[in-house]
Design a protein around this motif. Sequence first.
Motif, short mmCIF file in Angstrom:
data_model
loop_
_atom_site.label_atom_id
_atom_site.label_comp_id
_atom_site.label_asym_id
_atom_site.label_seq_id
_atom_site.Cartn_x
_atom_site.Cartn_y
_atom_site.Cartn_z
N LEU A 307 0.85 -1.19 0.00
CA LEU A 307 0.00 0.00 0.00
C LEU A 307 0.87 1.23 0.00
O LEU A 307 1.87 1.30 0.73
N GLU A 308 0.50 2.20 -0.79
CA GLU A 308 1.24 3.46 -0.85
C GLU A 308 0.24 4.62 -0.88
O GLU A 308 -0.57 4.70 -1.81
N GLU A 311 -0.48 5.92 5.44
CA GLU A 311 -1.42 6.89 6.02
C GLU A 311 -1.79 7.89 4.94
O GLU A 311 -0.96 8.27 4.11
N ILE A 312 -3.05 8.31 4.97
CA ILE A 312 -3.55 9.12 3.87
C ILE A 312 -4.60 10.09 4.38
O ILE A 312 -5.22 9.86 5.44
N THR A 317 -5.27 9.79 -3.09
CA THR A 317 -5.40 8.51 -3.80
C THR A 317 -4.48 7.46 -3.19
O THR A 317 -3.29 7.73 -2.96
N LEU A 318 -5.04 6.30 -2.96
CA LEU A 318 -4.31 5.16 -2.43
C LEU A 318 -3.88 4.27 -3.58
O LEU A 318 -4.65 3.99 -4.49
N ARG A 319 -2.64 3.82 -3.52
CA ARG A 319 -2.11 2.91 -4.54
C ARG A 319 -1.96 1.51 -3.94
O ARG A 319 -1.17 1.31 -3.01
N GLU A 376 -5.73 1.89 -8.11
CA GLU A 376 -5.73 3.19 -7.44
C GLU A 376 -7.15 3.50 -6.95
O GLU A 376 -8.11 3.42 -7.72
N VAL A 423 -5.47 1.22 5.00
CA VAL A 423 -4.72 2.40 5.41
C VAL A 423 -5.41 3.11 6.56
O VAL A 423 -6.59 2.87 6.85
#
Length: 430
Positions: A307-308, A311-312, A317-319, A376, A423
């Motif tokens: 996961l990239e 923390e968001i 946008t989460l990858r 994504e 996340v």
Amino acid sequence: PSMWVQPLDTMDQSFGKSLFYAETPHSKEILFLGETTTEDPGPLFYPVHLTIKTTMITLPFFLISLVFLFDRKIERHQRLVLGLMFAFVFFFMFQMTLGDKKIARYILPAAAFVVLVAGFGAVHFFRWLARGRRWFLNLSLFLVVAAQFAIAIPRHPYYGTHFNRFFGSPKTILDKGVIPGQDQGEGLDIAAEYLNSLPLSQLLVASAQIPVSFGRYFHGKTVEMTDDKVDYLVFARNRVLRAANQQVNDIDLWRAYRTRQPKFVVEFDDVPYVWVYKVGPVIDEHTFSRPVDAQFGQDIHLMGYDLEPAEIHPGETLRLILYWEAANKPTGDYTVFTHLLDPSGELLGQQDNQPQGGMYPTYLWDQGERIQDIFELTIDPDAPPGQYDLAIGMYTLENLERLPITDQYGEIASDNRLVIPGVVVKLPDS
């Protein structure tokens, strides 16, 4: 036509080019008699190529014609024509041998006269055996033509893959490195046709060692040899062998990929001519940070994911990167769904598509192959903070039937979806 308008300039360019190639060896290494060199490969280059490219019919009758060259029973003008054809073969090879740059196809004009001389030898040899029996002569010549036909036509349209079996099988000749083979890019069109048969082929990018020859057949985009932002690598036998000792980009890529399982191989006589590889990283247990070990149906294994970022903030946008492995060759065409679940377990976002954005569906996977699959997902701007999970699964698009999932503990996943930690969503000021 150029002689009509620029005779002096045309002759000057012709002479200049001839002199240049006579004094300048081939720019790339040449494989000949088991050795590679950037220098002139020597005086045997054309005689060896011409000899092993003859057939088991033309070579014997070409040699037999030498006898008739001195046979007084044959009319003088026929012996004169035969002598001139022999002279053309000899002096043409001698002339081409004087140049430092040598390429197998340069000897083709001499090859045509070898066939003519062989035909002369066959006619006079069987005429001598027939002793006036016309039926014997006609039958013999028919069998000669039929034998030549049987040797040549099965090679159509890849006549360059033929080698005279008096000197061994094509595999034996090529494995010994007598010549590299694939002088005219044989097999590149077959490799291109394979890629053309794939889904969304016009959107594919292929990197080829011989881009001009490959690109004329491929419907997608063809680029020079690189593994950056391309879908497939296309290696060609001739280029691989000739540049084996060079430190160039395409050979470095060949060394990196040759231990992998190719997606497609073009072979003639059990000799590989073209290799097609799917571009992607080498995937093992150290590739991903979050192992999963879950089985999707009978054929597909989810090894792990990344996961990239971890923390968001809302609106970002989460990858998600999934790492699949084909335990067996999948028989179905499955769509992957990725669901973003808020802290209460409600669906807050999703992305559904075939692996790699539809460019690499599961039915193309081979047993043992490992695939990196990127998704994504955008966090809703009004999403509350907290721990968000992800639900992953596969289904058949036609009936929306999901594959059963077995987790690492041997338990069947509820609702045929695998829920994994996602996340942490934080507010911008937290």
